[in-house]
Design an enzyme around this catalytic site. Structure first.
Site, mmCIF file in Angstrom:
data_model
loop_
_atom_site.group_PDB
_atom_site.id
_atom_site.type_symbol
_atom_site.label_atom_id
_atom_site.label_comp_id
_atom_site.label_asym_id
_atom_site.label_seq_id
_atom_site.Cartn_x
_atom_site.Cartn_y
_atom_site.Cartn_z
ATOM 1 N N ASP A 167 -4.198 3.313 -4.753
ATOM 2 C CA ASP A 167 -3.766 1.958 -5.079
ATOM 3 C C ASP A 167 -2.619 1.964 -6.083
ATOM 4 O O ASP A 167 -2.565 2.813 -6.984
ATOM 5 C CB ASP A 167 -4.963 1.191 -5.661
ATOM 6 C CG ASP A 167 -4.612 -0.210 -6.083
ATOM 7 O OD1 ASP A 167 -4.257 -1.021 -5.204
ATOM 8 O OD2 ASP A 167 -4.689 -0.505 -7.294
ATOM 9 N N GLU A 224 -0.204 3.276 -1.431
ATOM 10 C CA GLU A 224 0.317 1.917 -1.484
ATOM 11 C C GLU A 224 1.479 1.948 -2.466
ATOM 12 O O GLU A 224 1.282 1.876 -3.681
ATOM 13 C CB GLU A 224 -0.759 0.931 -1.951
ATOM 14 C CG GLU A 224 -0.248 -0.511 -1.926
ATOM 15 C CD GLU A 224 -0.924 -1.418 -2.923
ATOM 16 O OE1 GLU A 224 -0.899 -2.639 -2.716
ATOM 17 O OE2 GLU A 224 -1.454 -0.917 -3.925
#
Length: 739
Positions: A415, A468
């Protein structure tokens, strides 16, 4: 004996400020008499007797040295140490109780462990750090190990010692800053925390164990002694074949899930499904929908449910909201038995500042940077890991390895990578510190990500990592040996943003934004991309995907079907957040189940059927996945038809895979007798048409397909003439006459 008087040493033990209680408590040789003596601190005790563990009839009464519970006394003429127990009397029990003395047990750490932990190269530190049920000298108990190099003292506290931090003060390894203790009699299921005294003498908030495998259900904050090494796995077939299934030329279609909001039990106060119930309900659904993988939003224990797991406290603990660690292992095992891979969202970019967490862990900025310009995240009000510290880097990499080894996880989606890479992320000028070269690159984070990918891929070759990363940082999905970060895949957030921007416009205006749909091809092969329509696209007042589509209800559904058809045929692996496959109309709400009642409506059933068929074709047709990340897998046929908003392109696979023609019409006007170039003669079967009636469309199309003519068109040697329905995407596959 330490360099203080015995009386002062007793005082510091009693008030809980002694930093080396093992030098005082337990059994020691009296240098004057050369006999053994025992010292014990048992708060509240009125009498303590030493009992020989091998000859229980031999007892030695200890003298109360301090009214708070410090006892000591000689062992008569005993000149060698021996195993013993303590018989304790107190005002609360009618009969004395017999307990093991934790201060009689030796260290359980070996020299190699200490060395590797010290240099940050211990790749199985989760087997040493934290709490582990063990047997020491024939006695069952739990060993504890925690890193707190700047603490005055560290204690283990829990119900077993009435949360009194004076009772179980740990042993310090000065060179490593590690505090260790074996506490006999503790067992699985016991709750505990670490009580840490600041070097200035005051107590910090009780701390959860950074390496705990289980935690209490929030808002409770204690860690729980647990084991995660006893589950009997039966996923050998999947594990043996995983590497082939996750190759870059394999189909990869991911269903992103928030476990607490996929489906709930309304009859029982809208409670969560458990890991076991999810195994029974979620897995068959995802398999039936044709997805190859399930991606779980973070399940590492987190205090605030509204963070969706992206602010974790216990990186090694599965959240107790849905069950136990062993039940989650059952869930993963069931996924593998069903042929479904499991990807975890992993959050090494930041952590919350809750008092029981990692922040200011030992009274200093241990895990985070001390300078808030590096250690505080202004966008999320969280703390940022100090990646340049060996122990912190080792902690995070071990966590990644832990999920892969103990839970058979098939991939980690990392993330917020961009927030890690840039020192000025979400900061104004003057709020960040440049690196040694005056740049905004976080060199420690870059080194950490590269090391993480190297170690993980070396130890678990079949596991994939996905980033990401929202900027144009070069080489995110390129090998470290080639100067990249080492990820296998990167989310294509640019494609997502551009195409959704295009789709929200009324079709009459789309010709002015035509390049939004084609620009992605300018960089499509610079990385190994995943086309992602994630949870981020259906929150924060963005509305649902369906709600963003223009027009009346029919046009909204037709637009969404055409868009999905484009996504599943455009180069890149696929990811769809739950609810997208049923065209949920409202924005996602983490406090409620998906709107499954919508499937009573034909239009929503049609979207679900379309996603199921797209996944099936994506896996069946090599041209749609084998060269997802290679320029040879794609070629434009029509890209400049702005007025009509028509796009057409060819997809190619390896070897003799039949080519596929994809045609999209993003206006509500049917296009009849349109000619498109194709590379070979033969029959082009209409394998999917998003306007088919079963998807909720008008059923305009080309029957079973069309034959190619030997007529050059669109720079191709052959061509076909076909009808393109309004707001639709069609997939046509070549059926060679000799096939």
């Amino acid at each position: 004996m330490v360099d203080v008087t015995f009386q002062e040493a007793v005082r510091t033990v009693v008030d809980g400020s002694h930093s080396d209680p093992f030098s005082i408590l337990g059994m020691h040789r009296n240098p004057e008499t050369e006999t053994m003596e025992v010292r014990a601190f048992v708060p509240g005790a009125t009498a303590v007797t030493v009992v020989d563990a091998r000859e229980p009839e031999l007892e030695y009464a200890l003298q109360r040295y301090d009214l708070d519970g410090f006892f000591c006394g000689p062992m008569a003429d005993r000149k060698e140490s021996f195993p013993y127990r303590l018989k304790i009397s107190d005002p609360y029990s009618e009969e004395p109780r017999v307990e093991e003395d934790p201060y009689r047990f030796p260290s359980l750490l070996g020299e190699m462990d200490l060395h590797l932990l010290g240099e940050g190269q211990h790749w199985r530190s989760y087997e040493k750090m934290g709490a582990h049920p063990r047997v020491c000298e024939g006695v069952s108990g739990v060993s504890f190990l925690v890193w707190a190099p700047n603490a005055l003292r560290v204690s283990v506290v829990g119900d077993f010692n009435h949360w009194d931090g004076r009772a179980h003060v740990m042993r310090l390894w000065h060179d490593n800053g590690l505090w260790e203790m074996f506490i006999p009699g503790l067992k699985e299921g016991d709750a505990y925390m670490f009580e840490i005294k600041h070097r200035d003498g005051y107590l910090l908030p009780l701390k959860a164990d950074p390496y705990a495998f289980r935690a209490q259900l929030p808002p409770n904050t204690a860690s729980i002694v647990s084991r995660v090494d006893r589950f009997h796995w039966s996923d050998e077939t999947w594990m043996a074949e995983r590497g082939e299934k996750q190759r870059i030329d394999s189909p990869l279609s991911i269903y992103e899930v928030h476990l607490g909001a996929w489906k709930r039990v309304p009859e029982e106060h809208d409670r969560f499904l458990t890991y076991l119930e999810l195994a029974e309900q979620l897995i068959p659904y995802v398999v039936d929908m044709g997805f190859t993988h399930m991606e779980l939003m973070p399940i590492s224990e987190f205090p605030f449910y509204g963070s969706w797991g992206y602010q974790p406290i216990g990186l090694f603990a599965t959240t107790s909201r849905y069950g136990t660690p062993e039940q989650f292992q059952h869930f993963v095992n069931a996924c593998h038995q069903a042929g479904l891979g499991v990807i975890l969202d992993w959050v090494p970019g930041h952590f919350p500042s809750d008092g029981h967490g990692l922040g200011n862990f030992d009274g200093t900025c241990l895990y985070e940077h001390e300078d808030p310009r590096k250690g505080f995240h202004p966008e999320w009000n969280t703390l940022i890991y100090n990646y340049g510290r060996n122990e912190v880097s080792n902690f995070l990499i071990n966590n990644a390895l832990f999920w892969c080894e103990r839970f058979h996880i098939d991939g980690l989606r990392v993330d917020a990578v961009a927030s890690m890479l840039y020192l000025n992320y979400a900061r104004e000028d003057g709020e960040w510190v440049p690196n040694e070269y005056g740049e905004n690159k976080n060199l420690d984070a870059v080194a950490f990500l590269r090391r993480f990918n190297e170690v993980l891929h070396e130890r678990f070759p079949g596991v994939m990592t996905l980033a990401e990363e929202s900027t144009a940082w070069p080489g995110v999905s390129r090998p470290v040996s080639q100067g990249g970060l080492g990820f296998d895949f990167k989310w294509n957030l640019g494609w997502m943003h551009d195409t959704l921007t295009y789709m929200k416009h009324d079709p009459i205006y789309r010709k002015y934004h035509h390049d939004k749909m084609s620009f992605g091809m300018m960089y499509a092969f610079s990385e190994n991309f995943v086309l992602s329509l994630s949870h981020d696209e259906v929150v924060h007042l963005k509305g649902s995907l369906l709600a963003r589509m223009p027009g009346d209800t029919w046009q909204q559904f037709a637009n969404l079907r055409a868009y999905y058809g484009h996504m599943w045929t455009f180069p890149g692996k696929k990811l769809l957040f739950m609810g997208g496959e049923i065209a949920q109309g409202r924005e996602w709400n983490h406090d409620a189940s998906l709107d499954w009642h919508l499937l009573e409506i034909d239009w929503h059933q049609g979207i679900q059927a379309l996603i199921r068929d797209l996944n099936r074709l994506y896996k069946e047709m090599p041209a749609l996945h084998q060269l997802d990340c290679e320029p040879g897998g794609f070629g434009w046929v029509k890209v400049d038809n702005r007025e009509e908003s028509i796009f057409a392109y060819l997809r190619h696979g390896l070897h003799d895979a039949p080519p596929v023609l994809v045609v999209s019409n993003f206006t509500p006007v049917p296009r009849e007798d349109w000619r498109f170039g194709v590379p070979e003669p033969g029959f082009y079967a209409e394998r999917l048409n998003t306007d088919w009636e079963r998807y909720g469309g008008g059923n305009i199309g080309n029957g079973e397909g069309v034959d190619a003519e030997e007529r050059e068109w669109d720079a191709q040697p052959h061509s076909i003439v076909m009808t393109v329905p309004p707001l639709s995407t069609l997939i046509l596959e070549l059926k060679r006459h000799w096939d």
